[in-house]
Design a protein around this motif. Sequence first.
Motif, PDB file in Angstrom:
ATOM      1  N   THR A  29       0.947  -1.308   0.018  1.00  0.00           N
ATOM      2  CA  THR A  29       0.081  -0.010  -0.132  1.00  0.00           C
ATOM      3  C   THR A  29       0.921   1.113  -0.090  1.00  0.00           C
ATOM      4  OG1 THR A  29      -0.195  -0.135   2.515  1.00  0.00           O
ATOM      5  CG2 THR A  29      -1.809  -1.109   1.429  1.00  0.00           C
ATOM      6  N   ALA A  30       0.234   2.411  -0.481  1.00  0.00           N
ATOM      7  CA  ALA A  30       0.952   3.514  -0.355  1.00  0.00           C
ATOM      8  C   ALA A  30       1.604   4.101   0.738  1.00  0.00           C
ATOM      9  CB  ALA A  30       0.257   4.665  -1.124  1.00  0.00           C
ATOM     10  N   ARG A  31       1.040   3.905   1.928  1.00  0.00           N
ATOM     11  CA  ARG A  31       1.544   4.204   3.220  1.00  0.00           C
ATOM     12  C   ARG A  31       2.701   3.500   3.636  1.00  0.00           C
ATOM     13  NH1 ARG A  31       0.099   0.678   7.363  1.00  0.00           N
ATOM     14  NH2 ARG A  31      -1.481  -0.879   6.788  1.00  0.00           N
ATOM     15  N   CYS A  32       3.212   2.481   2.910  1.00  0.00           N
ATOM     16  CA  CYS A  32       4.332   1.651   3.403  1.00  0.00           C
ATOM     17  C   CYS A  32       5.518   2.040   2.421  1.00  0.00           C
ATOM     18  CB  CYS A  32       4.278   0.306   3.073  1.00  0.00           C
ATOM     19  SG  CYS A  32       2.872  -0.314   4.081  1.00  0.00           S
ATOM     20  N   GLU A  33       5.414   3.135   1.677  1.00  0.00           N
ATOM     21  CA  GLU A  33       6.687   3.532   0.822  1.00  0.00           C
ATOM     22  C   GLU A  33       7.691   4.053   1.533  1.00  0.00           C
ATOM     23  OE1 GLU A  33       5.460   6.393  -2.354  1.00  0.00           O
ATOM     24  OE2 GLU A  33       4.132   4.902  -3.388  1.00  0.00           O
ATOM     25  N   LYS A  34       7.439   4.631   2.617  1.00  0.00           N
ATOM     26  CA  LYS A  34       8.424   5.300   3.513  1.00  0.00           C
ATOM     27  C   LYS A  34       9.296   4.259   4.371  1.00  0.00           C
ATOM     28  CE  LYS A  34       6.201   9.735   3.976  1.00  0.00           C
ATOM     29  NZ  LYS A  34       5.744  10.695   5.133  1.00  0.00           N
ATOM     30  N   THR A  35       8.667   3.077   4.495  1.00  0.00           N
ATOM     31  CA  THR A  35       9.389   2.126   5.420  1.00  0.00           C
ATOM     32  C   THR A  35       9.824   0.865   4.500  1.00  0.00           C
ATOM     33  OG1 THR A  35       7.332   0.768   5.497  1.00  0.00           O
ATOM     34  CG2 THR A  35       7.808   2.566   7.228  1.00  0.00           C
ATOM     35  N   GLY A  36       9.926   1.156   3.306  1.00  0.00           N
ATOM     36  CA  GLY A  36      10.732   0.078   2.199  1.00  0.00           C
ATOM     37  C   GLY A  36       9.688  -0.881   2.030  1.00  0.00           C
TER      38      GLY A  36
END
Length: 527
Positions: A29-36
Amino acid sequence: MAYLGITRAFLTWLVLRRTCEALWCNCTTARCEKTGFRCETDGACMASSSLIEGHEQHVRTCIARDNLEPPGQPFYCLSAQGLVTIHCCYSDYCNSIDLQVPSVTSQPGPQGGAGPGASWGTVRLAAVIAGPLLLLCGLLLAGVCVCQHQRRACGTRQRLELEDPSCDNLYVPHDRTLQDLIYDLSTSGSGSGLPLFVQRTVARTIVLQDVIGKGRFGEVWRGRWRGGDVAVKIFSSREERSWFREAEIYQTIMIRHENILGFIAADNKDNGTWTQLWLVSDYHEHGSLFDYLNHYSVTSEGMIKLALTAASGLAHLHMEILGTQGKPGIAHRDLKSKNILVKKNCTCAIADLGLAVRHDSITDTIDIAPNQRVGTKRYMAPEVLDESINIRHFDSFKCADIYALGLVYWEIARRCNSGGATLCGLASWQRPSKLIWRPVLAGIHEEYQLPYYDLVPSDPSLDEMKKVVCDQKIRPSISNWWQSHEALRVMGKIMRECWYANGAARLTALRIKKTLSQLGVKEDVKV
Protein backbone atom coordinates in the motif's frame (compact mmCIF):
# COMPACT_ATOMS: atom_id res chain seq x y z
CA MET A 1 -11.72 -32.52 10.95
CA ALA A 2 -8.98 -33.44 13.47
CA TYR A 3 -6.39 -31.74 11.25
CA LEU A 4 -8.44 -28.54 11.15
CA GLY A 5 -8.75 -28.57 14.91
CA ILE A 6 -4.99 -28.96 15.38
CA THR A 7 -4.32 -26.20 12.86
CA ARG A 8 -6.69 -23.79 14.64
CA ALA A 9 -5.10 -24.58 17.99
CA PHE A 10 -1.62 -23.96 16.56
CA LEU A 11 -2.66 -20.66 15.02
CA THR A 12 -4.23 -19.56 18.25
CA TRP A 13 -1.08 -20.42 20.16
CA LEU A 14 1.03 -18.64 17.58
CA VAL A 15 -1.08 -15.47 17.85
CA LEU A 16 -0.85 -15.51 21.62
CA ARG A 17 2.88 -16.12 21.41
CA ARG A 18 3.33 -13.11 19.18
CA THR A 19 1.35 -10.75 21.39
CA CYS A 20 4.54 -9.52 22.99
CA GLU A 21 6.65 -9.59 19.80
CA ALA A 22 6.57 -7.33 16.71
CA LEU A 23 5.70 -9.03 13.41
CA TRP A 24 7.14 -7.75 10.13
CA CYS A 25 5.10 -8.16 6.93
CA ASN A 26 5.34 -7.24 3.23
CA CYS A 27 3.24 -4.19 2.38
CA THR A 28 2.15 -2.94 -1.06
CA THR A 29 0.00 0.00 0.00
CA ALA A 30 1.04 3.62 -0.50
CA ARG A 31 1.48 4.22 3.23
CA CYS A 32 4.36 1.69 3.26
CA GLU A 33 6.62 3.52 0.76
CA LYS A 34 8.55 5.31 3.54
CA THR A 35 9.28 2.03 5.36
CA GLY A 36 10.59 0.15 2.33
CA PHE A 37 7.24 -1.53 1.58
CA ARG A 38 7.14 -3.32 4.85
CA CYS A 39 5.02 -2.85 7.97
CA GLU A 40 5.16 -3.85 11.60
CA THR A 41 2.11 -5.21 13.50
CA ASP A 42 1.12 -7.04 16.66
CA GLY A 43 -1.43 -9.11 14.73
CA ALA A 44 -0.96 -10.96 11.42
CA CYS A 45 0.29 -10.58 7.84
CA MET A 46 -2.33 -10.65 5.08
CA ALA A 47 -2.21 -11.35 1.33
CA SER A 48 -5.19 -11.09 -1.00
CA SER A 49 -5.92 -11.63 -4.68
CA SER A 50 -9.01 -10.41 -6.52
CA LEU A 51 -10.47 -10.07 -9.98
CA ILE A 52 -12.10 -6.68 -10.51
CA GLU A 53 -13.53 -5.79 -13.95
CA GLY A 54 -11.22 -8.38 -15.56
CA HIS A 55 -8.02 -7.10 -13.89
CA GLU A 56 -6.07 -8.98 -11.25
CA GLN A 57 -5.16 -7.12 -8.11
CA HIS A 58 -2.78 -8.34 -5.37
CA VAL A 59 -2.59 -6.67 -1.99
CA ARG A 60 -0.24 -7.33 0.93
CA THR A 61 -0.53 -5.54 4.29
CA CYS A 62 -0.61 -5.85 8.07
CA ILE A 63 -3.59 -6.57 10.31
CA ALA A 64 -3.71 -5.17 13.85
CA ARG A 65 -4.28 -7.59 16.72
CA ASP A 66 -7.62 -5.90 17.60
CA ASN A 67 -9.03 -7.13 14.25
CA LEU A 68 -8.13 -10.79 14.89
CA GLU A 69 -11.43 -11.95 16.31
CA PRO A 70 -11.61 -14.81 16.91
CA PRO A 71 -7.86 -15.49 17.08
CA GLY A 72 -7.93 -18.93 15.39
CA GLN A 73 -9.76 -17.87 12.21
CA PRO A 74 -10.54 -14.16 12.39
CA PHE A 75 -13.40 -12.70 10.40
CA TYR A 76 -11.09 -10.20 8.80
CA CYS A 77 -9.22 -12.99 7.07
CA LEU A 78 -12.34 -14.54 5.50
CA SER A 79 -13.50 -13.67 1.97
CA ALA A 80 -16.34 -11.18 2.03
CA GLN A 81 -16.96 -11.40 -1.75
CA GLY A 82 -17.25 -14.36 -4.06
CA LEU A 83 -14.25 -13.26 -6.27
CA VAL A 84 -11.70 -12.46 -3.51
CA THR A 85 -9.15 -14.81 -1.89
CA ILE A 86 -7.62 -13.74 1.42
CA HIS A 87 -4.77 -15.43 3.33
CA CYS A 88 -3.47 -14.56 6.80
CA CYS A 89 -0.27 -15.77 8.41
CA TYR A 90 1.67 -15.17 11.61
CA SER A 91 5.46 -15.18 10.83
CA ASP A 92 7.78 -12.50 9.50
CA TYR A 93 7.20 -11.73 5.79
CA CYS A 94 4.98 -14.79 5.42
CA ASN A 95 2.60 -12.91 3.10
CA SER A 96 5.05 -12.87 0.18
CA ILE A 97 3.21 -15.76 -1.46
CA ASP A 98 1.18 -15.21 -4.64
CA LEU A 99 -2.45 -16.36 -4.43
CA GLN A 100 -4.40 -17.70 -7.39
CA VAL A 101 -7.14 -15.43 -8.59
CA PRO A 102 -10.49 -17.21 -8.07
CA SER A 103 -12.77 -18.06 -10.98
CA VAL A 104 -16.47 -17.15 -11.29
CA THR A 105 -17.65 -20.73 -10.65
CA SER A 106 -15.30 -21.54 -7.82
CA GLN A 107 -14.52 -19.42 -4.80
CA PRO A 108 -12.09 -21.43 -2.65
CA GLY A 109 -11.42 -20.16 0.82
CA PRO A 110 -8.15 -20.14 2.70
CA GLN A 111 -8.76 -23.64 3.96
CA GLY A 112 -9.67 -25.05 0.58
CA GLY A 113 -13.45 -25.04 1.12
CA ALA A 114 -16.27 -22.80 -0.06
CA GLY A 115 -16.07 -19.32 1.34
CA PRO A 116 -18.74 -17.86 3.60
CA GLY A 117 -19.74 -15.43 0.91
CA ALA A 118 -20.93 -18.23 -1.35
CA SER A 119 -22.97 -19.91 1.36
CA TRP A 120 -24.47 -16.62 2.48
CA GLY A 121 -25.60 -15.94 -1.11
CA THR A 122 -27.34 -19.31 -1.24
CA VAL A 123 -29.28 -18.59 1.96
CA ARG A 124 -30.42 -15.25 0.62
CA LEU A 125 -31.53 -16.83 -2.63
CA ALA A 126 -33.47 -19.53 -0.79
CA ALA A 127 -35.15 -16.91 1.40
CA VAL A 128 -36.15 -14.83 -1.62
CA ILE A 129 -37.69 -17.86 -3.32
CA ALA A 130 -39.26 -19.50 -0.26
CA GLY A 131 -40.87 -16.34 1.19
CA PRO A 132 -43.48 -15.77 -1.55
CA LEU A 133 -44.13 -19.52 -1.79
CA LEU A 134 -44.92 -19.75 1.93
CA LEU A 135 -47.20 -16.71 1.69
CA LEU A 136 -49.07 -18.23 -1.25
CA CYS A 137 -49.48 -21.55 0.58
CA GLY A 138 -50.83 -19.73 3.63
CA LEU A 139 -53.42 -17.87 1.56
CA LEU A 140 -54.51 -21.09 -0.15
CA LEU A 141 -54.85 -22.86 3.20
CA ALA A 142 -56.93 -20.01 4.64
CA GLY A 143 -59.22 -20.11 1.59
CA VAL A 144 -59.76 -23.85 1.97
CA CYS A 145 -60.61 -23.45 5.68
CA VAL A 146 -63.16 -20.70 4.95
CA CYS A 147 -64.86 -22.81 2.27
CA GLN A 148 -65.08 -25.84 4.53
CA HIS A 149 -66.48 -23.72 7.38
CA GLN A 150 -69.21 -22.35 5.13
CA ARG A 151 -70.13 -25.82 3.90
CA ARG A 152 -70.52 -27.07 7.45
CA ALA A 153 -72.53 -24.02 8.57
CA CYS A 154 -75.92 -25.65 8.01
CA GLY A 155 -75.25 -28.70 10.13
CA THR A 156 -72.98 -27.46 12.88
CA ARG A 157 -74.42 -24.18 14.10
CA GLN A 158 -75.48 -24.18 17.73
CA ARG A 159 -79.12 -24.02 18.77
CA LEU A 160 -80.83 -20.66 18.34
CA GLU A 161 -78.08 -19.47 15.95
CA LEU A 162 -79.28 -18.49 12.50
CA GLU A 163 -78.48 -20.86 9.65
CA ASP A 164 -76.54 -19.95 6.55
CA PRO A 165 -78.74 -18.72 3.66
CA SER A 166 -77.82 -21.90 1.79
CA CYS A 167 -80.11 -23.72 4.21
CA ASP A 168 -83.20 -22.01 2.83
CA ASN A 169 -84.12 -25.09 0.82
CA LEU A 170 -85.12 -26.83 4.08
CA TYR A 171 -88.86 -26.53 4.57
CA VAL A 172 -91.88 -27.95 6.35
CA PRO A 173 -94.07 -30.09 4.06
CA HIS A 174 -97.24 -28.25 3.07
CA ASP A 175 -99.49 -30.97 4.42
CA ARG A 176 -98.13 -30.53 7.95
CA THR A 177 -100.30 -28.50 10.32
CA LEU A 178 -99.42 -26.92 13.62
CA GLN A 179 -101.25 -29.73 15.42
CA ASP A 180 -99.12 -32.30 13.56
CA LEU A 181 -95.90 -30.60 14.62
CA ILE A 182 -97.01 -30.33 18.25
CA TYR A 183 -98.05 -33.98 18.23
CA ASP A 184 -94.62 -34.96 16.92
CA LEU A 185 -93.05 -32.98 19.74
CA SER A 186 -95.12 -34.72 22.40
CA THR A 187 -94.42 -38.23 21.04
CA SER A 188 -90.78 -37.89 19.95
CA GLY A 189 -89.49 -38.55 23.46
CA SER A 190 -87.00 -35.69 23.57
CA GLY A 191 -89.40 -32.91 24.47
CA SER A 192 -86.79 -30.31 23.56
CA GLY A 193 -88.53 -28.50 20.71
CA LEU A 194 -88.68 -28.59 16.92
CA PRO A 195 -85.53 -28.91 14.81
CA LEU A 196 -83.92 -25.55 14.18
CA PHE A 197 -84.67 -25.41 10.46
CA VAL A 198 -88.34 -26.22 11.15
CA GLN A 199 -88.50 -23.43 13.74
CA ARG A 200 -87.08 -20.99 11.22
CA THR A 201 -89.50 -22.06 8.49
CA VAL A 202 -92.51 -21.80 10.80
CA ALA A 203 -91.50 -18.42 12.25
CA ARG A 204 -90.90 -16.85 8.83
CA THR A 205 -94.26 -17.89 7.42
CA ILE A 206 -96.39 -16.54 10.28
CA VAL A 207 -98.75 -13.66 9.52
CA LEU A 208 -99.19 -11.30 12.46
CA GLN A 209 -102.81 -10.33 13.22
CA ASP A 210 -103.13 -8.08 16.27
CA VAL A 211 -101.44 -7.11 19.54
CA ILE A 212 -102.71 -9.04 22.55
CA GLY A 213 -100.28 -7.86 25.22
CA LYS A 214 -97.33 -5.64 26.11
CA GLY A 215 -94.56 -5.84 28.68
CA ARG A 216 -91.06 -4.66 29.58
CA PHE A 217 -89.61 -6.98 26.91
CA GLY A 218 -91.80 -5.84 23.99
CA GLU A 219 -95.16 -7.01 22.60
CA VAL A 220 -97.19 -10.19 22.22
CA TRP A 221 -99.06 -10.70 18.95
CA ARG A 222 -101.62 -13.20 17.75
CA GLY A 223 -100.41 -14.75 14.53
CA ARG A 224 -101.74 -17.20 11.96
CA TRP A 225 -99.86 -20.18 10.56
CA ARG A 226 -101.61 -22.61 8.17
CA GLY A 227 -105.03 -21.92 9.59
CA GLY A 228 -104.03 -22.07 13.25
CA ASP A 229 -103.45 -19.36 15.84
CA VAL A 230 -100.07 -18.88 17.52
CA ALA A 231 -98.75 -16.38 20.03
CA VAL A 232 -95.68 -14.39 18.95
CA LYS A 233 -93.68 -12.73 21.70
CA ILE A 234 -91.56 -10.03 20.03
CA PHE A 235 -88.55 -8.86 22.04
CA SER A 236 -86.79 -5.58 21.40
CA SER A 237 -83.14 -5.83 20.33
CA ARG A 238 -81.93 -4.65 23.74
CA GLU A 239 -83.67 -7.67 25.32
CA GLU A 240 -81.65 -10.19 23.32
CA ARG A 241 -80.34 -11.93 26.43
CA SER A 242 -83.88 -12.42 27.77
CA TRP A 243 -85.02 -13.79 24.40
CA PHE A 244 -82.11 -16.21 24.19
CA ARG A 245 -82.52 -17.33 27.80
CA GLU A 246 -86.25 -17.99 27.52
CA ALA A 247 -85.88 -19.90 24.25
CA GLU A 248 -83.05 -21.91 25.79
CA ILE A 249 -85.13 -22.86 28.84
CA TYR A 250 -88.14 -23.80 26.69
CA GLN A 251 -85.92 -26.18 24.71
CA THR A 252 -84.64 -28.03 27.77
CA ILE A 253 -84.93 -31.79 27.34
CA MET A 254 -88.23 -33.22 28.65
CA ILE A 255 -89.69 -29.84 29.64
CA ARG A 256 -92.86 -30.21 27.54
CA HIS A 257 -95.91 -30.59 29.77
CA GLU A 258 -99.60 -29.88 29.38
CA ASN A 259 -99.41 -27.23 32.12
CA ILE A 260 -96.38 -25.41 30.73
CA LEU A 261 -96.77 -23.10 27.75
CA GLY A 262 -96.06 -25.02 24.54
CA PHE A 263 -92.99 -23.66 22.77
CA ILE A 264 -92.98 -23.76 18.95
CA ALA A 265 -90.10 -21.73 17.54
CA ALA A 266 -87.48 -19.03 18.11
CA ASP A 267 -86.09 -16.85 15.33
CA ASN A 268 -84.84 -13.34 14.65
CA LYS A 269 -85.82 -11.06 11.81
CA ASP A 270 -83.36 -8.50 10.51
CA ASN A 271 -84.26 -6.18 7.64
CA GLY A 272 -81.00 -4.23 7.82
CA THR A 273 -82.31 -1.33 9.93
CA TRP A 274 -83.84 -3.12 12.94
CA THR A 275 -83.93 -6.58 14.45
CA GLN A 276 -86.93 -8.38 15.93
CA LEU A 277 -86.47 -11.38 18.21
CA TRP A 278 -89.39 -13.78 17.98
CA LEU A 279 -90.58 -16.44 20.41
CA VAL A 280 -93.50 -18.43 19.00
CA SER A 281 -95.73 -20.45 21.33
CA ASP A 282 -99.23 -21.87 21.67
CA TYR A 283 -102.05 -19.34 21.62
CA HIS A 284 -104.62 -19.32 24.44
CA GLU A 285 -107.57 -17.06 23.82
CA HIS A 286 -108.40 -16.54 27.50
CA GLY A 287 -105.09 -14.78 28.03
CA SER A 288 -103.38 -14.66 31.40
CA LEU A 289 -104.85 -15.77 34.71
CA PHE A 290 -104.78 -12.11 35.74
CA ASP A 291 -107.02 -11.18 32.79
CA TYR A 292 -109.26 -14.18 33.32
CA LEU A 293 -109.91 -13.47 37.02
CA ASN A 294 -110.56 -9.81 36.24
CA HIS A 295 -113.39 -10.81 33.91
CA TYR A 296 -114.83 -13.97 35.41
CA SER A 297 -115.55 -15.58 38.73
CA VAL A 298 -115.01 -19.32 39.20
CA THR A 299 -116.89 -22.14 40.85
CA SER A 300 -115.22 -24.21 43.53
CA GLU A 301 -114.57 -26.87 40.88
CA GLY A 302 -113.07 -24.24 38.58
CA MET A 303 -110.92 -22.91 41.41
CA ILE A 304 -109.53 -26.35 42.18
CA LYS A 305 -108.88 -27.00 38.49
CA LEU A 306 -106.91 -23.76 38.09
CA ALA A 307 -104.97 -24.29 41.33
CA LEU A 308 -104.24 -27.97 40.63
CA THR A 309 -102.98 -27.43 37.09
CA ALA A 310 -100.80 -24.51 38.16
CA ALA A 311 -99.24 -26.71 40.85
CA SER A 312 -98.85 -29.53 38.34
CA GLY A 313 -96.91 -27.30 35.92
CA LEU A 314 -94.71 -25.93 38.71
CA ALA A 315 -94.05 -29.43 40.07
CA HIS A 316 -92.87 -30.53 36.61
CA LEU A 317 -90.57 -27.51 36.40
CA HIS A 318 -89.08 -28.18 39.83
CA MET A 319 -88.71 -31.91 39.29
CA GLU A 320 -85.41 -33.42 38.18
CA ILE A 321 -85.72 -36.39 35.82
CA LEU A 322 -82.66 -38.61 35.84
CA GLY A 323 -81.35 -40.52 32.83
CA THR A 324 -79.73 -39.93 29.47
CA GLN A 325 -82.90 -38.14 28.33
CA GLY A 326 -83.37 -36.56 31.75
CA LYS A 327 -84.43 -33.07 32.75
CA PRO A 328 -82.74 -30.71 35.23
CA GLY A 329 -84.66 -29.04 38.00
CA ILE A 330 -85.88 -25.57 36.99
CA ALA A 331 -87.01 -22.68 39.20
CA HIS A 332 -89.25 -20.01 37.66
CA ARG A 333 -88.29 -16.95 39.80
CA ASP A 334 -91.09 -14.73 38.43
CA LEU A 335 -94.28 -16.65 39.13
CA LYS A 336 -97.42 -14.49 39.19
CA SER A 337 -100.93 -14.44 37.73
CA LYS A 338 -99.77 -12.46 34.69
CA ASN A 339 -97.24 -15.20 33.85
CA ILE A 340 -99.80 -18.01 33.97
CA LEU A 341 -102.08 -18.54 30.96
CA VAL A 342 -105.57 -20.01 30.97
CA LYS A 343 -106.20 -22.62 28.30
CA LYS A 344 -109.48 -23.25 26.51
CA ASN A 345 -110.42 -26.02 28.93
CA CYS A 346 -109.87 -23.64 31.87
CA THR A 347 -106.60 -25.20 33.01
CA CYS A 348 -103.36 -23.33 33.59
CA ALA A 349 -100.12 -23.20 31.62
CA ILE A 350 -97.05 -21.59 33.20
CA ALA A 351 -95.28 -19.17 30.87
CA ASP A 352 -92.51 -16.52 30.78
CA LEU A 353 -89.42 -18.53 31.68
CA GLY A 354 -86.94 -15.78 30.85
CA LEU A 355 -85.71 -15.50 34.46
CA ALA A 356 -85.68 -19.23 35.20
CA VAL A 357 -82.59 -21.08 36.38
CA ARG A 358 -81.58 -24.72 35.89
CA HIS A 359 -79.85 -26.92 38.44
CA ASP A 360 -77.10 -29.40 37.60
CA SER A 361 -77.36 -32.01 40.35
CA ILE A 362 -74.07 -33.69 39.39
CA THR A 363 -71.98 -30.59 40.06
CA ASP A 364 -74.61 -28.97 42.34
CA THR A 365 -74.41 -25.73 40.37
CA ILE A 366 -76.92 -23.29 38.91
CA ASP A 367 -76.32 -22.56 35.25
CA ILE A 368 -76.32 -18.76 35.54
CA ALA A 369 -75.12 -16.36 38.19
CA PRO A 370 -78.47 -15.50 39.79
CA ASN A 371 -79.44 -12.05 40.97
CA GLN A 372 -80.74 -12.18 44.53
CA ARG A 373 -83.58 -9.80 43.74
CA VAL A 374 -85.24 -10.97 40.58
CA GLY A 375 -88.87 -10.97 39.54
CA THR A 376 -91.91 -8.87 40.46
CA LYS A 377 -91.59 -7.05 43.80
CA ARG A 378 -95.16 -7.77 44.89
CA TYR A 379 -94.58 -11.52 44.61
CA MET A 380 -91.07 -11.66 46.11
CA ALA A 381 -90.59 -14.04 49.03
CA PRO A 382 -89.38 -12.62 52.38
CA GLU A 383 -85.90 -14.11 51.95
CA VAL A 384 -85.62 -12.42 48.54
CA LEU A 385 -86.73 -9.06 49.88
CA ASP A 386 -84.27 -9.05 52.81
CA GLU A 387 -81.53 -10.75 50.72
CA SER A 388 -81.13 -13.65 53.12
CA ILE A 389 -81.78 -16.25 50.42
CA ASN A 390 -79.02 -18.82 49.93
CA ILE A 391 -78.32 -18.40 46.22
CA ARG A 392 -75.97 -21.39 46.19
CA HIS A 393 -78.76 -23.75 47.23
CA PHE A 394 -81.22 -24.57 44.44
CA ASP A 395 -84.04 -25.47 46.84
CA SER A 396 -84.06 -21.83 47.97
CA PHE A 397 -85.34 -20.78 44.55
CA LYS A 398 -88.03 -23.47 44.59
CA CYS A 399 -89.21 -22.27 48.01
CA ALA A 400 -89.48 -18.71 46.65
CA ASP A 401 -91.67 -20.03 43.81
CA ILE A 402 -93.97 -21.70 46.36
CA TYR A 403 -94.45 -18.41 48.21
CA ALA A 404 -95.50 -16.74 44.94
CA LEU A 405 -97.83 -19.66 44.13
CA GLY A 406 -99.61 -19.10 47.47
CA LEU A 407 -100.29 -15.48 46.45
CA VAL A 408 -101.68 -16.65 43.09
CA TYR A 409 -103.98 -19.05 44.97
CA TRP A 410 -105.23 -16.13 47.05
CA GLU A 411 -106.13 -14.26 43.84
CA ILE A 412 -108.05 -17.31 42.55
CA ALA A 413 -109.85 -18.04 45.84
CA ARG A 414 -111.17 -14.47 46.13
CA ARG A 415 -113.03 -15.01 42.86
CA CYS A 416 -114.60 -18.30 43.93
CA ASN A 417 -118.38 -18.31 43.69
CA SER A 418 -119.82 -21.39 45.33
CA GLY A 419 -123.17 -20.87 43.67
CA GLY A 420 -123.84 -19.76 40.07
CA ALA A 421 -122.40 -20.37 36.62
CA THR A 422 -118.99 -19.38 35.31
CA LEU A 423 -117.47 -19.16 31.87
CA CYS A 424 -116.30 -22.78 31.97
CA GLY A 425 -119.65 -23.88 33.34
CA LEU A 426 -121.58 -22.49 30.36
CA ALA A 427 -122.46 -24.46 27.27
CA SER A 428 -120.39 -23.66 24.20
CA TRP A 429 -123.24 -21.76 22.54
CA GLN A 430 -123.64 -19.61 25.68
CA ARG A 431 -119.99 -18.60 25.97
CA PRO A 432 -118.98 -15.07 24.95
CA SER A 433 -116.64 -14.61 22.02
CA LYS A 434 -114.63 -11.83 23.66
CA LEU A 435 -113.13 -11.37 27.10
CA ILE A 436 -114.79 -7.98 27.56
CA TRP A 437 -118.03 -9.76 28.55
CA ARG A 438 -118.64 -9.61 32.30
CA PRO A 439 -121.28 -12.07 33.53
CA VAL A 440 -123.47 -10.88 36.41
CA LEU A 441 -123.58 -13.80 38.80
CA ALA A 442 -125.15 -14.21 42.19
CA GLY A 443 -122.95 -15.09 45.14
CA ILE A 444 -119.75 -13.20 44.18
CA HIS A 445 -118.41 -11.97 47.51
CA GLU A 446 -115.12 -10.37 46.58
CA GLU A 447 -113.84 -8.42 43.60
CA TYR A 448 -110.53 -9.27 42.02
CA GLN A 449 -107.51 -7.69 43.71
CA LEU A 450 -103.75 -8.09 43.62
CA PRO A 451 -102.00 -9.41 46.74
CA TYR A 452 -101.32 -6.68 49.35
CA TYR A 453 -103.54 -4.28 47.39
CA ASP A 454 -104.62 -2.63 50.66
CA LEU A 455 -101.11 -2.27 52.08
CA VAL A 456 -98.85 -1.06 49.26
CA PRO A 457 -99.30 1.19 46.18
CA SER A 458 -99.90 -0.15 42.66
CA ASP A 459 -96.17 -0.18 41.90
CA PRO A 460 -94.53 -0.81 45.27
CA SER A 461 -90.83 -0.37 45.95
CA LEU A 462 -88.60 -3.00 47.50
CA ASP A 463 -88.55 -1.11 50.79
CA GLU A 464 -92.34 -0.88 50.91
CA MET A 465 -92.72 -4.62 50.29
CA LYS A 466 -89.97 -5.46 52.78
CA LYS A 467 -91.64 -3.39 55.48
CA VAL A 468 -94.95 -5.22 55.06
CA VAL A 469 -93.72 -8.77 54.41
CA CYS A 470 -90.50 -8.98 56.45
CA ASP A 471 -90.76 -6.38 59.22
CA GLN A 472 -94.50 -6.49 59.95
CA LYS A 473 -94.82 -10.13 58.76
CA ILE A 474 -98.23 -9.43 57.19
CA ARG A 475 -99.82 -11.79 54.67
CA PRO A 476 -102.96 -11.32 52.52
CA SER A 477 -106.12 -11.55 54.60
CA ILE A 478 -108.30 -14.69 54.41
CA SER A 479 -112.05 -14.14 54.86
CA ASN A 480 -113.79 -15.91 57.72
CA TRP A 481 -116.56 -17.19 55.45
CA TRP A 482 -114.00 -19.42 53.70
CA GLN A 483 -114.16 -21.73 56.73
CA SER A 484 -117.76 -22.64 55.87
CA HIS A 485 -116.77 -23.98 52.45
CA GLU A 486 -114.51 -27.06 52.33
CA ALA A 487 -112.70 -26.18 49.10
CA LEU A 488 -111.95 -22.61 50.26
CA ARG A 489 -110.96 -23.87 53.72
CA VAL A 490 -108.41 -26.26 52.18
CA MET A 491 -107.16 -23.52 49.84
CA GLY A 492 -106.71 -21.18 52.82
CA LYS A 493 -104.70 -23.84 54.67
CA ILE A 494 -102.45 -24.39 51.62
CA MET A 495 -101.86 -20.64 51.29
CA ARG A 496 -100.74 -20.29 54.92
CA GLU A 497 -98.31 -23.16 54.48
CA CYS A 498 -96.91 -21.47 51.37
CA TRP A 499 -96.32 -18.20 53.21
CA TYR A 500 -94.07 -19.31 56.07
CA ALA A 501 -91.18 -16.93 56.68
CA ASN A 502 -88.89 -19.95 56.76
CA GLY A 503 -88.71 -21.20 53.17
CA ALA A 504 -87.75 -24.74 54.22
CA ALA A 505 -91.06 -25.06 56.12
CA ARG A 506 -93.20 -24.38 53.05
CA LEU A 507 -95.01 -27.04 51.09
CA THR A 508 -93.51 -28.49 47.92
CA ALA A 509 -95.28 -28.20 44.59
CA LEU A 510 -95.73 -31.98 44.51
CA ARG A 511 -97.33 -31.98 47.98
CA ILE A 512 -99.73 -29.20 46.92
CA LYS A 513 -100.60 -31.15 43.78
CA LYS A 514 -101.47 -34.28 45.78
CA THR A 515 -103.58 -32.34 48.29
CA LEU A 516 -105.56 -30.60 45.55
CA SER A 517 -105.97 -33.88 43.65
CA GLN A 518 -107.64 -35.42 46.69
CA LEU A 519 -109.84 -32.35 47.09
CA GLY A 520 -110.71 -32.53 43.40
CA VAL A 521 -111.92 -36.10 43.76
CA LYS A 522 -114.34 -34.95 46.47
CA GLU A 523 -115.51 -32.10 44.29
CA ASP A 524 -115.58 -34.38 41.21
CA VAL A 525 -113.22 -32.14 39.24
CA LYS A 526 -112.09 -33.44 35.84
CA VAL A 527 -108.73 -32.10 34.74
